[in-house]
Scaffold this motif. Structure first.
Motif, PDB file in Angstrom:
ATOM      1  N   ASN A   1       0.828  -1.212   0.000  1.00  0.00           N
ATOM      2  CA  ASN A   1       0.000   0.000   0.000  1.00  0.00           C
ATOM      3  C   ASN A   1       0.861   1.261   0.000  1.00  0.00           C
ATOM      4  N   ASP A   2       1.931   1.239   0.790  1.00  0.00           N
ATOM      5  CA  ASP A   2       2.828   2.397   0.831  1.00  0.00           C
ATOM      6  C   ASP A   2       3.524   2.601  -0.511  1.00  0.00           C
ATOM      7  N   LEU A   3       3.920   1.507  -1.149  1.00  0.00           N
ATOM      8  CA  LEU A   3       4.575   1.614  -2.455  1.00  0.00           C
ATOM      9  C   LEU A   3       3.605   2.122  -3.517  1.00  0.00           C
ATOM     10  N   LEU A   4       2.352   1.674  -3.442  1.00  0.00           N
ATOM     11  CA  LEU A   4       1.341   2.194  -4.376  1.00  0.00           C
ATOM     12  C   LEU A   4       1.131   3.690  -4.169  1.00  0.00           C
ATOM     13  N   ALA A   5       1.118   4.110  -2.924  1.00  0.00           N
ATOM     14  CA  ALA A   5       0.979   5.543  -2.621  1.00  0.00           C
ATOM     15  C   ALA A   5       2.174   6.311  -3.178  1.00  0.00           C
ATOM     16  N   PHE A   6       3.361   5.778  -2.964  1.00  0.00           N
ATOM     17  CA  PHE A   6       4.561   6.432  -3.491  1.00  0.00           C
ATOM     18  C   PHE A   6       4.500   6.530  -5.017  1.00  0.00           C
TER      19      PHE A   6
ATOM     20  N   SER B   1       2.456  15.209  -7.646  1.00  0.00           N
ATOM     21  CA  SER B   1       1.599  16.083  -6.846  1.00  0.00           C
ATOM     22  C   SER B   1       0.917  15.247  -5.764  1.00  0.00           C
ATOM     23  N   PHE B   2       1.010  15.725  -4.533  1.00  0.00           N
ATOM     24  CA  PHE B   2       0.288  15.060  -3.455  1.00  0.00           C
ATOM     25  C   PHE B   2      -1.215  15.243  -3.621  1.00  0.00           C
ATOM     26  N   THR B   3      -1.617  16.409  -4.089  1.00  0.00           N
ATOM     27  CA  THR B   3      -3.038  16.700  -4.260  1.00  0.00           C
ATOM     28  C   THR B   3      -3.671  15.751  -5.263  1.00  0.00           C
ATOM     29  N   LYS B   4      -3.058  15.627  -6.444  1.00  0.00           N
ATOM     30  CA  LYS B   4      -3.602  14.749  -7.486  1.00  0.00           C
ATOM     31  C   LYS B   4      -3.539  13.284  -7.068  1.00  0.00           C
ATOM     32  N   ALA B   5      -2.438  12.882  -6.465  1.00  0.00           N
ATOM     33  CA  ALA B   5      -2.289  11.495  -6.029  1.00  0.00           C
ATOM     34  C   ALA B   5      -3.306  11.151  -4.945  1.00  0.00           C
ATOM     35  N   ALA B   6      -3.520  12.070  -4.005  1.00  0.00           N
ATOM     36  CA  ALA B   6      -4.494  11.834  -2.933  1.00  0.00           C
ATOM     37  C   ALA B   6      -5.898  11.668  -3.515  1.00  0.00           C
ATOM     38  N   ALA B   7      -6.244  12.511  -4.485  1.00  0.00           N
ATOM     39  CA  ALA B   7      -7.552  12.406  -5.128  1.00  0.00           C
ATOM     40  C   ALA B   7      -7.688  11.073  -5.856  1.00  0.00           C
ATOM     41  N   LYS B   8      -6.638  10.676  -6.547  1.00  0.00           N
ATOM     42  CA  LYS B   8      -6.647   9.408  -7.286  1.00  0.00           C
ATOM     43  C   LYS B   8      -6.794   8.218  -6.346  1.00  0.00           C
ATOM     44  N   LEU B   9      -6.151   8.287  -5.198  1.00  0.00           N
ATOM     45  CA  LEU B   9      -6.180   7.181  -4.239  1.00  0.00           C
ATOM     46  C   LEU B   9      -7.374   7.247  -3.277  1.00  0.00           C
TER      47      LEU B   9
ATOM     48  N   VAL C   1      -7.689   9.356  -0.662  1.00  0.00           N
ATOM     49  CA  VAL C   1      -7.236   9.617   0.712  1.00  0.00           C
ATOM     50  C   VAL C   1      -6.948  11.106   0.852  1.00  0.00           C
ATOM     51  N   SER C   2      -6.767  11.540   2.084  1.00  0.00           N
ATOM     52  CA  SER C   2      -6.439  12.945   2.300  1.00  0.00           C
ATOM     53  C   SER C   2      -4.950  13.178   1.988  1.00  0.00           C
ATOM     54  N   GLN C   3      -4.624  14.422   1.674  1.00  0.00           N
ATOM     55  CA  GLN C   3      -3.228  14.786   1.426  1.00  0.00           C
ATOM     56  C   GLN C   3      -2.385  14.528   2.669  1.00  0.00           C
ATOM     57  N   SER C   4      -2.953  14.809   3.810  1.00  0.00           N
ATOM     58  CA  SER C   4      -2.238  14.618   5.060  1.00  0.00           C
ATOM     59  C   SER C   4      -1.906  13.142   5.280  1.00  0.00           C
ATOM     60  N   ALA C   5      -2.877  12.278   5.055  1.00  0.00           N
ATOM     61  CA  ALA C   5      -2.648  10.832   5.228  1.00  0.00           C
ATOM     62  C   ALA C   5      -1.614  10.332   4.230  1.00  0.00           C
ATOM     63  N   LEU C   6      -1.688  10.837   3.014  1.00  0.00           N
ATOM     64  CA  LEU C   6      -0.735  10.430   1.988  1.00  0.00           C
ATOM     65  C   LEU C   6       0.673  10.902   2.340  1.00  0.00           C
ATOM     66  N   SER C   7       0.786  12.109   2.810  1.00  0.00           N
ATOM     67  CA  SER C   7       2.090  12.639   3.215  1.00  0.00           C
ATOM     68  C   SER C   7       2.670  11.804   4.359  1.00  0.00           C
TER      69      SER C   7
END
Length: 138
Positions: free
Chosen positions: A7-12, A20-28, A30-36
């Motif tokens: 899961n962490d590797l998929l997030a990375f 972009s954390f914003t785009k990745a968070a939307a795609k996944l 999850v919140s930007q904070s959780a992704l960070s």
């Protein structure tokens, strides 16, 4: 442990590919904070910085690029294979066994099977002409 790493590797991968954390968070989803937090935890476990973050951009470090190049195709392949499995789920397969008298076979089933079988090549049909169920006394 493996699931957490996956899961962490998929997030990375999402952050590195989207840059972009914003785009990745939307795609996944999850919140930007959780992704960070996920990315920071992964970097801490690996003891490597995977992403260079500025106020305006995110880009993979050399280690991050190497990770994207080596694991990215494997995760992509898993996605492709899972999609192929879902295609099989929606595809009828198996064997149909039909017992009928010759009149029903000739005038009802044969015309239906001529159009049915080409549409469903993974279905086989076994037809048996059988008079054992006919009530002679009737």
């Amino acid at each position: 442990m493996l699931r957490e790493n996956a899961n962490d590797l998929l997030a990375f991968l999402a952050v590195a590919r989207e840059r972009s954390f914003t785009k990745a968070a939307a795609k996944l989803g999850v919140s930007q904070s959780a992704l960070s937090h996920t990315i920071r935890s992964l970097e801490a476990r690996l003891g490597l910085r995977l992403l260079t973050r500025t106020t305006r951009s995110v880009s993979p470090t050399e280690a991050g690029r190497h990770l994207v190049e080596t694991i990215g195709p494997h995760f992509d392949q898993v996605e492709i294979q899972l999609a192929a499995l879902s295609d099989l789920r929606d595809k009828p397969t198996g064997t149909i066994r039909i017992n009928a008298m010759d009149h029903a076979l000739e005038f009802i089933l044969r015309p239906v099977l001529k159009t049915f079988l080409p549409k469903y090549p993974d279905i086989s049909v076994e037809v048996c002409c059988d008079y054992s169920f006919v009530d002679i006394a009737a």
